[in-house]
Design an enzyme around this catalytic site. Sequence first.
Site, PDB file in Angstrom:
ATOM      1  N   CYS B  52      23.226  -8.385   0.822  1.00  0.00           N
ATOM      2  CA  CYS B  52      22.568  -8.563  -0.470  1.00  0.00           C
ATOM      3  C   CYS B  52      21.248  -7.799  -0.459  1.00  0.00           C
ATOM      4  O   CYS B  52      20.554  -7.787   0.540  1.00  0.00           O
ATOM      5  CB  CYS B  52      22.276 -10.037  -0.731  1.00  0.00           C
ATOM      6  SG  CYS B  52      23.763 -11.040  -0.770  1.00  0.00           S
ATOM      7  N   GLN B  53      20.902  -7.200  -1.599  1.00  0.00           N
ATOM      8  CA  GLN B  53      19.636  -6.464  -1.668  1.00  0.00           C
ATOM      9  C   GLN B  53      18.455  -7.405  -1.721  1.00  0.00           C
ATOM     10  O   GLN B  53      17.407  -7.134  -1.168  1.00  0.00           O
ATOM     11  CB  GLN B  53      19.624  -5.561  -2.895  1.00  0.00           C
ATOM     12  CG  GLN B  53      20.417  -4.298  -2.665  1.00  0.00           C
ATOM     13  CD  GLN B  53      19.959  -3.172  -3.575  1.00  0.00           C
ATOM     14  OE1 GLN B  53      19.017  -3.295  -4.336  1.00  0.00           O
ATOM     15  NE2 GLN B  53      20.633  -2.054  -3.469  1.00  0.00           N
TER      16      GLN B  53
END
Lengths: 407, 140
Positions: B52-53
């Site tokens: 996930c960013q």
Amino acid sequence: MSHQIDIEKIRADFPILSRKVNGHPLVYFDNAATSQTPKAVIYAIVEYYEGYNANIHRGVHSLSQEATDAYEEARETIRAHFNAEKKEEIIFTSGTTHGINLVANGFASELKVGDEVIVSALEHHSNIVPWQMLCEKTGATLKVIPMTESGELNLDAYEELLSEHTKLVFVNHVSNALGTVNDIERIITKAHQKGAAVLIDGAQAAPHIKADVQALDVDFYVVSGHKMCGPTGVGVLYGKEEWLTKLPPYQGGGEMIDQVTFEKTTYAGLPHKFEAGTPNICGGIALGKAIDYLNAIGFETIAAYEHELLTYATEQLLEIEGVKIYGTSKEKTAVISFNIEGIHPYDIGTIIDKLGIAVRTGHHCAQPIMDYYKIPGTVRASFSFYNTKEEIDAFIQAVKRAKVMLS
Amino acid sequence: MSNIKEIQEEIVEEFEMFDDWMQRYEYMIELGKSLPLIDEQYKTDENIIKGCQSKVWVHADMKDGKVVFTADSDAIITKGIIAILIRVFSNQEPQAILDANTDFIDEIGLKEHLSPTRANGLVSMIKQLKMYALAYQAKK
């Protein structure tokens, strides 16, 4: 002397700018990631595949000759643009990353334990990792030029890092995350005084600043085609002839050889020594057209107009409460990296995308800069000469709307 | 307590009420506010979902034979996404979580309206929730 930009005429050259995204007119502010492509370049690609697609340099037939001529003409265009002394000093690559790796690989045989290489705190990962790998391989030490709060390099600290052990210095001309224009003249001069070579990553500078490699006296200068209105998958490495002659080839294969027997192979001369295999012929030709296109507008005209956009956008953005801009160097290209207090940059990017606005969010492949500011990332809006103040107005409205939604 | 399929249908219906994606995002932000928050002690690096960013932490507990998820994120929209997933998968038996398909995500069009990196993050989140279910199923 810069001329007024004819924005309507220029925008008509870029078909993509008239499309809609999520029901809104596209506002493309991700130019630092990749620039859009003018018709002149698109047509050059079409003409190549429709008219004279052939492998170059070795064919005896006419098509091959035409393709070779066009490819070598592009090399000459690039040479003239960067004012390199010789065409042989222009190596076609797949992009900046390829150019950097080619040089890093070549220096593996030049470095030994005790040698030092210097990199800056403002680098893109692609100008950090290859040098770390080189240091691991050779036992050389990596030193880092520190940055300041305004996003500039501390060049006094740089001069203290330089010594007779310094063999190489790598710095970008313009920071991709912040837009800072680095004082590469001083960096190069000081390195040369200690006998060190300098590689400048010009990827972010190329669409805005015309670099003169002879005036700079730089040893290596690398750029990517797709950031200067050219296609992806093609770039340029400029290297001084003496360095390119000294460094070993990067990849073995066709095109880069002189004689091959199982006992010994001799390498081709420059630039072919570094161009193993069939190159991106069409890409190289199209890049030449992109450079012609930019020069027809003129780099002074481009710089003056983009500076206007930058000033306007900065003023508008700072009127929004809670906005903090990262990178406030006096010398910067048209890039604004910012955050809004209490809001994650990804959230802003996601919402304004739904309003047709393309920006980049994240660490911009420059994690050390984000670590310096102790932030997870920023929203980065980067402008080009084909953008307008009206687009900036739409962007500001979108950011305001996102702020309301996300607060 | 509804089963997974019913909750998924509910969510699809809710998303269909909105005309455009701005409204859907507003709704997701609202959903994020109702996310059962992870206890601070579990907000560790090991509990961050990779891929996930933005940062997403998830924790799972077993209560009366059912897996109970809590989570948090530093980004509001991500919080909304994980809130949707937790609404579907929390308070369900491990085997039901493992058996569940996630077609409802395609039905609401969520994946195509996320950036590629965020869509990858969504896949990582689902994988992680199922991993917890698998771990509890194995412990049984």
